[in-house]
Motif scaffolding. Structure first.
Motif, mmCIF file in Angstrom:
data_model
loop_
_atom_site.group_PDB
_atom_site.id
_atom_site.type_symbol
_atom_site.label_atom_id
_atom_site.label_comp_id
_atom_site.label_asym_id
_atom_site.label_seq_id
_atom_site.Cartn_x
_atom_site.Cartn_y
_atom_site.Cartn_z
ATOM 1 N N GLY A 176 53.558 -42.838 24.349
ATOM 2 C CA GLY A 176 54.507 -43.966 23.994
ATOM 3 C C GLY A 176 54.559 -44.078 22.655
ATOM 4 N N ARG A 177 54.652 -45.257 21.949
ATOM 5 C CA ARG A 177 54.966 -45.418 20.526
ATOM 6 C C ARG A 177 53.780 -45.254 19.673
ATOM 7 N NH1 ARG A 177 57.920 -51.095 19.868
ATOM 8 N NH2 ARG A 177 56.142 -51.513 21.059
ATOM 9 N N PRO A 178 53.775 -44.945 18.457
ATOM 10 C CA PRO A 178 52.440 -44.877 17.877
ATOM 11 C C PRO A 178 51.948 -46.305 17.532
ATOM 12 C CG PRO A 178 54.123 -43.435 16.608
ATOM 13 C CD PRO A 178 54.679 -44.154 17.768
ATOM 14 N N ARG A 179 50.696 -46.284 17.654
ATOM 15 C CA ARG A 179 50.085 -47.839 17.433
ATOM 16 C C ARG A 179 49.822 -47.952 15.973
ATOM 17 N NH1 ARG A 179 46.486 -47.001 22.983
ATOM 18 N NH2 ARG A 179 48.545 -46.890 24.583
ATOM 19 N N LYS A 180 49.855 -49.228 15.605
ATOM 20 C CA LYS A 180 49.350 -49.521 14.124
ATOM 21 C C LYS A 180 47.854 -49.722 14.326
ATOM 22 C CE LYS A 180 53.234 -51.198 11.626
ATOM 23 N NZ LYS A 180 54.219 -51.746 12.320
ATOM 24 N N VAL A 181 47.234 -49.260 13.338
ATOM 25 C CA VAL A 181 45.808 -49.295 13.368
ATOM 26 C C VAL A 181 45.444 -50.759 12.594
ATOM 27 C CG1 VAL A 181 43.521 -48.331 12.611
ATOM 28 C CG2 VAL A 181 45.326 -46.996 13.552
ATOM 29 N N LEU A 182 44.623 -51.510 13.476
ATOM 30 C CA LEU A 182 44.146 -52.597 12.648
ATOM 31 C C LEU A 182 42.731 -52.712 12.137
ATOM 32 C CD1 LEU A 182 45.094 -54.962 15.607
ATOM 33 C CD2 LEU A 182 46.295 -54.551 13.615
ATOM 34 N N ARG A 183 42.685 -53.339 10.862
ATOM 35 C CA ARG A 183 41.124 -53.422 10.341
ATOM 36 C C ARG A 183 41.016 -54.815 9.784
ATOM 37 N NH1 ARG A 183 41.787 -53.755 4.976
ATOM 38 N NH2 ARG A 183 43.463 -52.607 3.925
ATOM 39 N N LEU A 184 39.654 -55.201 9.601
ATOM 40 C CA LEU A 184 39.601 -56.537 8.774
ATOM 41 C C LEU A 184 40.323 -56.552 7.446
ATOM 42 C CD1 LEU A 184 35.997 -57.261 9.637
ATOM 43 C CD2 LEU A 184 37.977 -57.970 10.812
ATOM 44 N N GLY A 185 40.978 -57.500 7.026
ATOM 45 C CA GLY A 185 41.449 -57.837 5.748
ATOM 46 C C GLY A 185 40.315 -57.774 4.675
ATOM 47 N N GLY A 186 40.402 -57.003 3.795
ATOM 48 C CA GLY A 186 39.504 -56.853 2.510
ATOM 49 C C GLY A 186 38.129 -56.284 2.989
ATOM 50 N N SER A 187 38.650 -55.250 4.011
ATOM 51 C CA SER A 187 37.188 -54.731 4.879
ATOM 52 C C SER A 187 36.509 -53.935 3.711
ATOM 53 C CB SER A 187 37.622 -53.794 5.837
ATOM 54 O OG SER A 187 38.536 -52.774 5.686
ATOM 55 N N GLU A 188 36.725 -53.766 2.129
ATOM 56 C CA GLU A 188 35.867 -53.308 1.733
ATOM 57 C C GLU A 188 34.461 -54.010 1.335
ATOM 58 O OE1 GLU A 188 38.663 -55.540 -0.937
ATOM 59 O OE2 GLU A 188 38.869 -54.315 1.046
ATOM 60 N N GLY A 189 34.571 -55.055 1.744
ATOM 61 C CA GLY A 189 33.294 -55.962 1.891
ATOM 62 C C GLY A 189 32.294 -55.535 2.711
ATOM 63 N N PHE A 190 31.086 -56.145 2.691
ATOM 64 C CA PHE A 190 29.814 -55.748 3.267
ATOM 65 C C PHE A 190 28.767 -56.799 3.227
ATOM 66 C CE2 PHE A 190 29.007 -55.094 -1.265
ATOM 67 C CZ PHE A 190 27.850 -55.344 -1.310
#
Length: 401
Positions: free
Chosen positions: A72-86
């Motif tokens: 199928g089409r390539p899928r956009k990968v999702l991550r948390l916004g500002g995921s450099e946080g901890f």
């Protein structure tokens, strides 16, 4: 989830609860595409796309690159916004605490063990721990600190964020631990009992298809955390997983702290093994001594450890038959002993229906001693996300879950 007004129930509730689940799955690393989210949440792709779109617009979720799918089409990968946080987190024991940095997606780093004087009470013990966690946060970048999590060896009432009637934490009863941490650090804090932390931590690194599991912590005491349909299951009053006080017939005459006799804790916990081996004339003062002797193949210690595993397996069999989980994970010091693990596994196969054990995974926690730490950090990150979601949607944030 917290009680909402009628207006919120009609309006934001459905979206916000779905958004919370989307954020949880992205935070724990169990999903990274819209397709995976739709499959795990049983929601229509269009509904997921709408929810993700809203979260992207508010900066809570970001898209990066693509991942090729099969055909199928390539899928956009999702991550948390500002995921450099901890988050910074600590798993508290009787005399030591395991501390570290926990990242969105289930990663963790900078783990170490530091002294922690639980018996001296929270006013004495917490400030020193806070200094250690501040140092960790400072090294990583204090401005990126999103939350603080504590894994506690006692019952926790998560709504007010306090420890309730802990048997091994003198002076901690009803102390406002979460409020103290939030005031000290200025970010959301989460506190939870050790078995629940271990269940959530271990779940975050296991295959996403394992949606139901029981995590058993076998240390000085016994505890269990239950994951149902991919989420921590608390039960009506937060006591789900309370196998400690199931009565074992073989130990019917041994009194327990709960007032009954013959509870599992009196015949199979680390504290019980110390007592049993001392009665047999061995020089043991702690669960570490029991583990050392059993690791050195001492016959009495090995026999006692194997029997403890059988008792745990007997109690677990009833729960496993009833709940039919994908996996049973064993954590805590006793899980490091092969005779103990083998006895639990053997008893489960003997005591459970073949259909229940057909695909059942029975293994040591993959995170080992870090499971509680990772879970505490995940709880803190979830609480930070719930607060952020509340800020952008106006939804009532839940007590952390």
């Amino acid at each position: 989830m917290s009680e909402k007004s009628a207006g919120h129930r009609r309006g934001v509730t459905g979206v916000s609860s779905l958004a919370e689940r989307v954020l949880e799955l992205l935070a724990s690393g169990q999903a990274s595409t819209r397709t995976e989210l739709a499959a795990l949440l049983g929601a229509a792709p269009s509904t997921i796309s709408l929810t993700v779109g809203q979260l992207v617009a508010h900066g809570l979720v970001a898209e990066q690159g693509t991942r090729s799918s099969t055909g199928g089409r390539p899928r956009k990968v999702l991550r948390l916004g500002g995921s450099e946080g901890f988050a910074v987190a600590a798993d508290l024991g009787g005399r030591h605490a395991r501390v570290g940095v926990v990242l969105p997606g289930g990663g963790f780093t900078e783990v170490s063990t530091v002294p922690f004087a639980t018996a001296e009470g929270p006013e004495t013990a917490l400030p020193a721990l806070a200094e250690t966690l501040e140092t960790l946060a400072g090294r990583r970048g204090r401005e990126l600190l999103r939350g603080v999590g504590l894994c506690l060896p006692g019952p926790v009432d998560v709504v007010p964020g306090v420890v309730t009637l802990p048997s091994r934490m003198p002076g901690w009863n009803r102390f406002p631990v979460r409020d103290w941490l939030e005031e000290r650090f200025g970010v959301p804090a989460a506190i939870e009992n050790d078995a629940n932390c271990m269940a959530v931590g271990e779940h975050s690194v296991q295959p996403a298809e394992r949606r139901q599991s029981i995590m058993v912590k076998m240390g000085s005491a016994i505890g269990a955390g239950v994951i149902a349909d991919g989420k921590l299951y608390r039960g009506a009053t937060g006591a789900a997983g309370e196998i400690t006080h199931v009565r074992v017939e073989a130990g019917h005459d041994i009194p327990c702290s709960c007032g009954n006799t013959g509870c599992l804790e009196t015949v199979a916990s680390g504290a019980a093994l110390v007592r049993i081996l001392r009665e047999r004339g061995l020089d043991v003062a702690s669960i570490e001594d029991v583990v050392r002797l059993a690791s050195d193949a001492d016959p009495e210690a090995t026999r006692a450890v194997r029997q403890a595993g059988r008792y745990l397996g007997m109690v677990l069999s009833a729960n496993v038959n009833f709940f039919n989980p994908d996996a049973v994970y064993l954590g805590g010091l006793l899980s490091t002993l092969e005779p103990f693990v083998a006895a639990v596994r053997s008893q489960l196969y003997e005591g459970c229906h073949p259909l229940v054990t057909k695909h059942l995974v029975i293994e040591r926690a993959g995170l080992g001693a870090d499971a509680g730490l990772v879970g505490a950090g995940q709880f803190a990150l979830q609480r930070a996300l719930a607060n952020a979601l509340q800020a952008v949607t106006g939804a009532v944030a839940p007590a952390h879950h």
